[in-house]
Design an enzyme around this catalytic site. Structure first.
Site, short mmCIF file in Angstrom:
data_model
loop_
_atom_site.label_atom_id
_atom_site.label_comp_id
_atom_site.label_asym_id
_atom_site.label_seq_id
_atom_site.Cartn_x
_atom_site.Cartn_y
_atom_site.Cartn_z
CB CYS A 1 -42.92 97.54 22.92
SG CYS A 1 -43.01 96.57 24.43
CD GLU B 1 -44.08 100.88 19.29
OE1 GLU B 1 -43.74 99.78 19.76
OE2 GLU B 1 -44.41 101.85 20.00
#
Length: 481
Positions: A289, A385
């Protein structure tokens, strides 16, 4: 099916199957083939694990800090002593290169556990004081209670440590659920920790592991016993956990997605930046992340930078667990391969794939190191993402536009700035709306510093004294004198 490895839940010091016998198939991402089964835990299994943790809590809550420290130090030692087994389990979980898994995870894991072992001795409130005539006030910092914890599949072993180490150090007890695709290393950690608890004559229920799917996690979070729910995962999963925990006002700790901007100014050292960014973008197949996957480059050096980055990508290797000179292995599962491939397939006409952009091989879930240029701020691949080995590149004209582009997403976990201008680096570190700002580097983490974001990247911190404090509660005691 008889040749498959069988993983089990670890509840109150015993390895057990799911009460109703249900199982999940666990797939090796390097081959796409099933290699194990794990329990698909239901309500009865969650009840048993929570009862175990609840029974152990009063004893562990009242244990001295030195006792907590001793437990954690022994766990850290055992992680190093059984490194080969842990690496084997993690590589089967994830397909990561064996050498990198050992060098980049075992050492940091042991160090992080030892950090929290030290923090256990510093669980204190403010000194007593008088703030009203005839009254003395004391602030106590106490453990929260039973913690329901859910770990992700990108770093199953290390994220388990990030969950249990601060919780146990603060005097909480734990029910931990690994991802449904990567339970093997967490089950091995349960064996290791369970043996140490037994040797120290401590309650087995301090640490419990249940395997299962999203529904198993929901049952954990909604269970009446835990005082806190902690998850590292997707934004979708975090929102669901927050909603579930809100039903009885549980404390929630969320470490969710990211879309880290990497801002490269015209005075940056291009070879140095390209080397650092390509490693930080492609490491662990970009399944991080904080990965350096959204690069913003000043227009004056854009073309040269893209050319150099595409060359670096083409020279980056993906491959199997024991392959030589491999930076990363496969994507974790078939769904993740589909997600990453979908982003590339849906690229707008103005985008250009500079390198990669395709699956590698037919077996497993390998994807080539990919660089995409020519993108606009509102493009899907910029706003969402990808969680794969894909680095996007945009150009900017000045510092203000760089800040606008960098902050112009819903995530706010990590970022970096590449420049030789110290004043500009300091301005950018203030203006970037992210939980971490690296300068002329990207992705290093240390146990002493907090990791966590803002906005849809969640709230609460991992690592550091801030992460430790997240697993405590503050009580005011006032007495008449």
């Amino acid at each position: 099916m008889s040749d498959l490895r069988t993983l089990r839940n670890y509840i109150n010091g015993e390895f057990v199957d799911a009460a109703d016998g249900r199982t999940l198939e666990i797939v090796d991402p390097t081959t796409g083939e099933v290699y194990a089964t794990s329990p698909l835990s239901g309500a009865a299994d969650v009840d048993a694990a929570m009862a175990s943790a609840a029974a152990a809590f009063p004893i562990w809550r009242d244990a001295t800090p030195s006792t907590r420290q001793k437990l954690l130090l022994k766990i850290a030692d055992a992680v190093e002593e059984r490194a080969d087994e842990l690496v084997d389990a993690e590589c089967r979980n994830t397909g990561k290169p064996r050498g990198l898994t050992r060098s980049e995870e075992i050492g940091p894991m042991a160090d992080q556990i030892r950090f929290f072992a030290g923090a256990a001795r510093l669980l204190e409130g403010k000194a007593a004081g008088e703030y009203m005539d005839g009254m003395t006030s004391i602030v106590r910092r106490e453990p929260v209670g039973v913690c329901a914890q859910v770990a992700p599949w990108n770093y199953p072993m290390m994220m388990a440590v990030w969950k249990f180490a601060p919780a146990i150090a603060a005097g909480n007890t734990v029910v931990l659920k690994p991802s449904d695709t990567t339970p093997a290393s967490t089950v091995l950690l349960a064996e290791i920790i369970g043996g140490i608890l037994k040797d120290l004559e401590l309650p087995a229920g301090i640490f419990n592991v249940i395997c299962g799917d999203r529904e198993s996690g929901r049952l954990m979070v909604e269970h009446r016993t835990p005082a806190m729910a902690s998850i590292t995962g997707s934004v979708r999963a975090g929102i669901q956990v927050a909603e579930s925990a809100s039903k009885d006002v549980k404390r929630v700790h969320l470490e969710l997605g990211g879309k880290a901007p990497v801002v490269v100014f015209e005075d940056a050292d291009i070879p140095e930046a390209v080397e650092g960014i390509s490693v930080a973008g492609f490491f662990n197949a970009g399944q991080d992340c904080t990965a350096a996957t959204r690069v913003l480059v000043h227009e004056s050096i854009h073309d040269a930078f893209v050319e150099a980055l595409a060359k670096a990508a083409a020279e980056t290797k993906t491959g199997g667990v024991d392959d030589e000179d491999v930076l990363y292995g496969p994507l974790n599962n078939a769904n993740q391969l589909k997600q990453v491939s979908g982003f590339i397939e849906r690229l707008p006409a103005h985008a250009k794939v500079e390198s990669g952009g395709h699956r590698v091989g037919e077996a497993g879930y390998f994807y080539a190191p990919t660089v995409v240029s020519g993108l606009n701020q509102d493009d899907e691949i910029i706003q969402n993402e990808v969680f794969g080995p894909v680095i996007t590149v945009q150009k900017f004209s000045d510092e203000d536009q760089a800040v606008d582009y960098a902050n112009g997403v819903e995530f706010a976990l990590a970022s970096s700035v590449w420049t030789k201008d110290h004043a500009r680096a300091m301005r950018m570190s203030r203006r970037l709306d992210f939980g971490c700002v690296w300068i002329n580097t990207h992705i290093p983490l240390v146990a002493e510093m907090p990791h966590g974001g803002f906005k849809k990247s969640g709230y609460g911190k991992d690592l550091s004294s801030y992460g430790f404090e997240d697993y405590t509660r503050v009580k005011h005691v006032m007495t008449a004198i």
